[in-house]
Design an enzyme around this catalytic site. Sequence first.
Site, short mmCIF file in Angstrom:
data_model
loop_
_atom_site.label_atom_id
_atom_site.label_comp_id
_atom_site.label_asym_id
_atom_site.label_seq_id
_atom_site.Cartn_x
_atom_site.Cartn_y
_atom_site.Cartn_z
N LYS A 19 -27.65 -6.12 32.76
CA LYS A 19 -28.25 -7.37 33.03
C LYS A 19 -28.82 -6.15 34.37
CE LYS A 19 -28.04 -9.78 37.37
NZ LYS A 19 -29.46 -9.71 37.54
N SER A 57 -27.12 -3.38 46.64
CA SER A 57 -26.01 -3.87 47.48
C SER A 57 -24.87 -3.49 48.39
CB SER A 57 -27.25 -5.14 48.67
OG SER A 57 -26.51 -6.25 48.36
N VAL A 92 -23.11 -7.45 48.09
CA VAL A 92 -23.17 -7.81 47.15
C VAL A 92 -22.05 -7.42 46.42
CG1 VAL A 92 -24.07 -8.35 44.00
CG2 VAL A 92 -25.46 -8.87 46.56
N GLU A 103 -22.07 1.83 43.33
CA GLU A 103 -22.92 2.33 43.94
C GLU A 103 -23.56 1.91 44.59
OE1 GLU A 103 -24.98 4.34 44.92
OE2 GLU A 103 -26.42 3.81 43.37
N CYS A 134 -30.90 4.67 47.60
CA CYS A 134 -29.89 4.76 48.15
C CYS A 134 -29.62 5.83 49.06
CB CYS A 134 -28.92 3.39 47.26
SG CYS A 134 -28.92 4.94 45.53
N GLU A 176 -29.38 0.08 56.97
CA GLU A 176 -30.09 1.19 55.44
C GLU A 176 -31.28 -0.15 55.93
OE1 GLU A 176 -29.68 1.66 50.61
OE2 GLU A 176 -28.97 0.18 50.98
#
Length: 452
Positions: free
Chosen positions: A155, A209, A212, A230, A264, A355
């Site tokens: 997805k 994130s 999530v 990750e 990230c 972040e």
Amino acid sequence: MTSTFTVINPATAQPIREIARADVAQTDAAIARAVTAQRSWASLPPVARADALRAFARVVEAHVEELAQLEVLNSGHPIGSARWEASHVAQVLNFYAGAPERLSGQQIPVAGGLDVTFHEPYGVVGIIVPWNFPMTIASWGFAPALAAGNAVVLKPAELTPLTAIRLGELALEAGLPPGLFTVITGSGSVVGQRFVSHPDVRKVVFTGSTSVGTDVAAGCARELKPVTLELGGKSANIVFADADLEKAAAAAPGAVFDNAGQDCCARSRILVERKVYDRFLELLEPAVRAWRVGDPADEGTEMGPLISASHRSTVAGFLDGANVAFRGSAPEGDGFWFAPTVVLAEPEDRIAREEVFGPVVAVLPFDDEADAIRLANDTAYGLAGSIWTENLGRAVRVARGVKSGVLSVNSHSSVRYWTPFGGMKASGLGRELGPDAAEHFTETKNVFFATD
């Protein structure tokens, strides 16, 4: 009637096309096709799976420019970066094409017989890809998963689905069986959640994130389903007084402004030894002001736009009350542009702890090695980081002290497909890439043969 969503060009804020939004029934149908395809795929001799992945790599290589142009259009990546990303997908496929013939188990000495282990594929793997690096991060999951004998249902992010869709088409052109590698577009709350809950999806890979990712991990835990995560980062770029300051300052913009800071691994905190703090800022300013922000289709562009208007607002919110030292430049008008920004920060400031995921870097002074390690670790994250010093002993000590999964000394390199990648703490679980990645998409089966 099938629901759709609109894909936007972030450099112009104009719509590109409508994309179908899959529902639960369509997701279940894709998973069912993957179950069937996987059984045949796993039964193939390893050399046949290897040849199929090499064929996929050759087709991707032949379409690098097409994929790159799609990424420029959909993600706003500079064309030079996008070409690298498309080529990287082919390289990852080629690398993991060597895995099927090397997934050998062990023969373990035991009394009374023979004991051997086998690496068995999970079956169907669900991969959820973020919007910041749509092609590359997708390949980190699907290439080793396929190599290990699994089927993949992938997805892409709603904001950036175009290259993933095309890779799914190219897989069929290369001769991969229908249903083996399926790209399904839709929302995370529907398609992604179904990956987590569906009993035939036996492993989930999620990049995105931390908030999530925590929900994905919790859902997988309820299903006793393995997951690779990750997640976010707040990586430190540590500059000691004995470093080559000119080189460190020249390299710093690329470490945080690449992909408009939507990375990230971005070194979004620069920690500078106090005795050279002022000198480093003097060297950093011209490097930041020279950073070329503009049309991503232009060969000379180093940074494109942010991905969306809402994300630009989020990034801008971090500058409220911030002590901005200096900024670069960015185009005005249509598109989600944001100028590279350097902020002088204190350790307790929000901008030094959370972040940003944009082209904003916080600079903080430190006093000695212990203080540098303390500040580097003063975050929930632990993904990447850099250490600039000419002292090898210091480099080793600091590298061992900083709690991050990927570190570089006198460099900002984070990702090589032949070395492991992943984070500590709130930056995730598990590792991707490297020589062992395909094994992470298998379960170890132990078989004992009695001979007495």
